[in-house]
Motif scaffolding. Sequence first.
Motif, short mmCIF file in Angstrom:
data_model
loop_
_atom_site.label_atom_id
_atom_site.label_comp_id
_atom_site.label_asym_id
_atom_site.label_seq_id
_atom_site.Cartn_x
_atom_site.Cartn_y
_atom_site.Cartn_z
N ASP A 26 34.60 -60.93 26.22
CA ASP A 26 33.58 -60.27 25.38
C ASP A 26 33.60 -60.80 23.95
OD1 ASP A 26 36.00 -59.06 24.67
OD2 ASP A 26 35.18 -57.03 24.67
N ASP A 27 34.75 -61.25 23.47
CA ASP A 27 34.81 -61.76 22.10
C ASP A 27 34.44 -63.25 22.00
OD1 ASP A 27 37.14 -62.71 23.29
OD2 ASP A 27 38.50 -61.89 21.78
N ASP A 28 34.03 -63.87 23.11
CA ASP A 28 33.46 -65.22 23.03
C ASP A 28 32.11 -65.20 22.33
OD1 ASP A 28 35.52 -66.58 24.38
OD2 ASP A 28 34.55 -66.40 26.34
N GLY A 29 31.43 -64.06 22.37
CA GLY A 29 30.13 -63.93 21.73
C GLY A 29 29.03 -64.75 22.41
N LEU A 30 29.17 -65.01 23.71
CA LEU A 30 28.20 -65.85 24.40
C LEU A 30 27.02 -65.08 25.00
CD1 LEU A 30 30.60 -68.37 26.17
CD2 LEU A 30 29.22 -68.71 24.12
#
Length: 151
Positions: A26-30
């Motif tokens: 979720d913190d990849d921001g994709l």
Amino acid sequence: MIEGVVYKKLLKHPDDRGSFMEILRDDDGLLRRFGQASYSMSYPNVIKAFHYHKKQDDIWFFPKGNAQVVLHDMREGSPTYKETQVFYMGEENQSILLIPVGVAHGYRVLGQEPAIIIYFTTESYQASDPDEFRISYDDPEIGFNWETKFR
């Protein structure tokens, strides 16, 4: 790089028990939002191309087999409009690929083994109103040659 496309090389952590690898966080921001995760298997030399979406982004991952992935930017107004880009993904090059709305995409299975693709989308599939627009794999406007070039 086609505008909006993100390619992320994956890191495998092997030890004496096997290996572990994160695919998508979720913190990849994709992904703008999560819609669906899907699985598909394709036989050797199969070409699945082209299609694009007007609502959803895709993230592709090939955990088994190898594929030649082809993208073509169909977004008028994009700085990379009508550009084509190729990625080689799979067991030999573990990675994920974010394919934004309006970018046509497809792949060809390489080698003698089937390929498995797992893909994540920002929308769930709706059979009554599918967000999937087809273009022939040999579309002359895209003009991509799927044949292996022997060098």
